[in-house]
Design a protein around this motif. Sequence first.
Motif, mmCIF file in Angstrom:
data_model
loop_
_atom_site.group_PDB
_atom_site.id
_atom_site.type_symbol
_atom_site.label_atom_id
_atom_site.label_comp_id
_atom_site.label_asym_id
_atom_site.label_seq_id
_atom_site.Cartn_x
_atom_site.Cartn_y
_atom_site.Cartn_z
ATOM 1 N N GLN A 178 -3.250 10.645 5.467
ATOM 2 C CA GLN A 178 -3.039 9.719 5.001
ATOM 3 C C GLN A 178 -3.876 8.914 5.503
ATOM 4 O O GLN A 178 -4.499 7.504 5.595
ATOM 5 C CB GLN A 178 -2.642 9.290 3.664
ATOM 6 N N SER A 189 -4.539 -2.723 1.550
ATOM 7 C CA SER A 189 -5.130 -2.906 0.493
ATOM 8 C C SER A 189 -5.009 -3.544 -1.127
ATOM 9 O O SER A 189 -5.939 -4.008 -1.757
ATOM 10 C CB SER A 189 -6.074 -2.017 0.332
ATOM 11 N N ARG A 190 -3.914 -3.348 -1.557
ATOM 12 C CA ARG A 190 -3.452 -3.880 -2.777
ATOM 13 C C ARG A 190 -2.615 -4.842 -2.713
ATOM 14 O O ARG A 190 -0.949 -4.645 -2.963
ATOM 15 C CB ARG A 190 -2.208 -2.672 -3.462
ATOM 16 N N TYR A 217 -6.836 6.147 6.783
ATOM 17 C CA TYR A 217 -6.143 4.877 6.570
ATOM 18 C C TYR A 217 -6.502 4.068 7.459
ATOM 19 O O TYR A 217 -7.198 3.004 7.782
ATOM 20 C CB TYR A 217 -4.763 4.227 5.738
ATOM 21 N N GLU A 270 2.400 2.799 -2.356
ATOM 22 C CA GLU A 270 2.257 3.439 -3.189
ATOM 23 C C GLU A 270 0.910 4.956 -2.947
ATOM 24 O O GLU A 270 0.462 5.720 -3.628
ATOM 25 C CB GLU A 270 1.183 3.128 -4.230
ATOM 26 N N ASP A 271 0.053 4.445 -1.995
ATOM 27 C CA ASP A 271 -1.108 5.034 -1.194
ATOM 28 C C ASP A 271 -0.793 6.806 -0.356
ATOM 29 O O ASP A 271 -1.842 7.132 0.266
ATOM 30 C CB ASP A 271 -1.891 4.562 -0.629
ATOM 31 N N PHE A 272 0.433 6.572 0.171
ATOM 32 C CA PHE A 272 1.334 7.414 0.934
ATOM 33 C C PHE A 272 2.188 8.477 0.220
ATOM 34 O O PHE A 272 2.789 7.921 -0.481
ATOM 35 C CB PHE A 272 1.735 7.442 2.364
ATOM 36 N N ASN A 273 2.745 9.775 1.058
ATOM 37 C CA ASN A 273 3.650 10.084 0.095
ATOM 38 C C ASN A 273 4.498 10.673 1.301
ATOM 39 O O ASN A 273 4.223 10.723 2.143
ATOM 40 C CB ASN A 273 2.926 12.565 0.411
ATOM 41 N N ASP A 284 1.346 -1.100 -0.137
ATOM 42 C CA ASP A 284 -0.160 0.388 -0.031
ATOM 43 C C ASP A 284 0.850 1.248 -0.241
ATOM 44 O O ASP A 284 0.276 2.791 -0.185
ATOM 45 C CB ASP A 284 -1.155 0.246 1.133
#
Length: 283
Positions: A117, A239-240, A121, A68-71, A66
């Motif tokens: 984020q 999630s991913r 999450y 890539e879901d965070f900066n 996951d």
Amino acid sequence: MSRKRSHDSDKEMDSGSEDSSRQNSDAEVDDEVEKEIVDVDFEFFDPKPIDFHAMKRMLMASFGDDAEDFNLSALVDLILSQNTIGSTVKFEGDDDPYAFLTVLNMHVHSESEPIRQIKDYLLKKSEKRGVSSQLSDIFGAPGHVGLLLCERVVNMPPQVVAPMLKMLVEELEWAVADGEPYEFEHYVLLAPMYRETEAVDDDEAGAKKRAGPVIDAYGHAEDEFIEEFASTKFDYKFSRSKRVAESRNSFADTGLAPSRRCLVIHKSKMAALIARLESALAM
């Protein structure tokens, strides 16, 4: 710091009672002991801009599929912006950190993209575990919440965590004395977990059934002891998910599926937690 496994080289041997075979065996044992001697020299430093890429790599591993879901670049920037809080561990002569520990104020940085984020999450993940109301209360309470980031590479021993955590608590006390916003009511730690997935058998009707129990294990040895002091905790999957269990292949019936466990620790438990780590992971 350095550690060296020592052995007793002064024991006298009764040469008259040993044959050549025994002497050869002892020589082999001595060689093995010598090979086990390991020198590890490392030092603690304040976070510095030169640590950016190494920190980001460790965080990418921590957030797993996951990530890539965070900066994460912005998250590292936040860490480096408070360079008097937290520490890194480096081997002598190496510029890259092999471990770091710090804490970010989730209230002060609530409008920061990576903190927002992470908060969203965790709230979403906690819903599936029935603890969303507890986590929402903690995030919404007047007391500040610290996001505890404790990351290290695989070959860094867990014994470095206790001194880093002890230094962190001291730094927080000094910062609070100077009027800085580092007085936390709770700390949130995301612990890496691995779940052993058992083989699945077909019953007589052709339905799938699990052949044995599911076994969870911590990716970081220290987290097993930190969990003892958690007031709230819950597990979650990525999630991913992009991969099958790491060890599942044609030669194995079981595999290790990565996941995470969110641990929430109240400030009143920190002193006992550090003492527990110092005892359990004594150098």
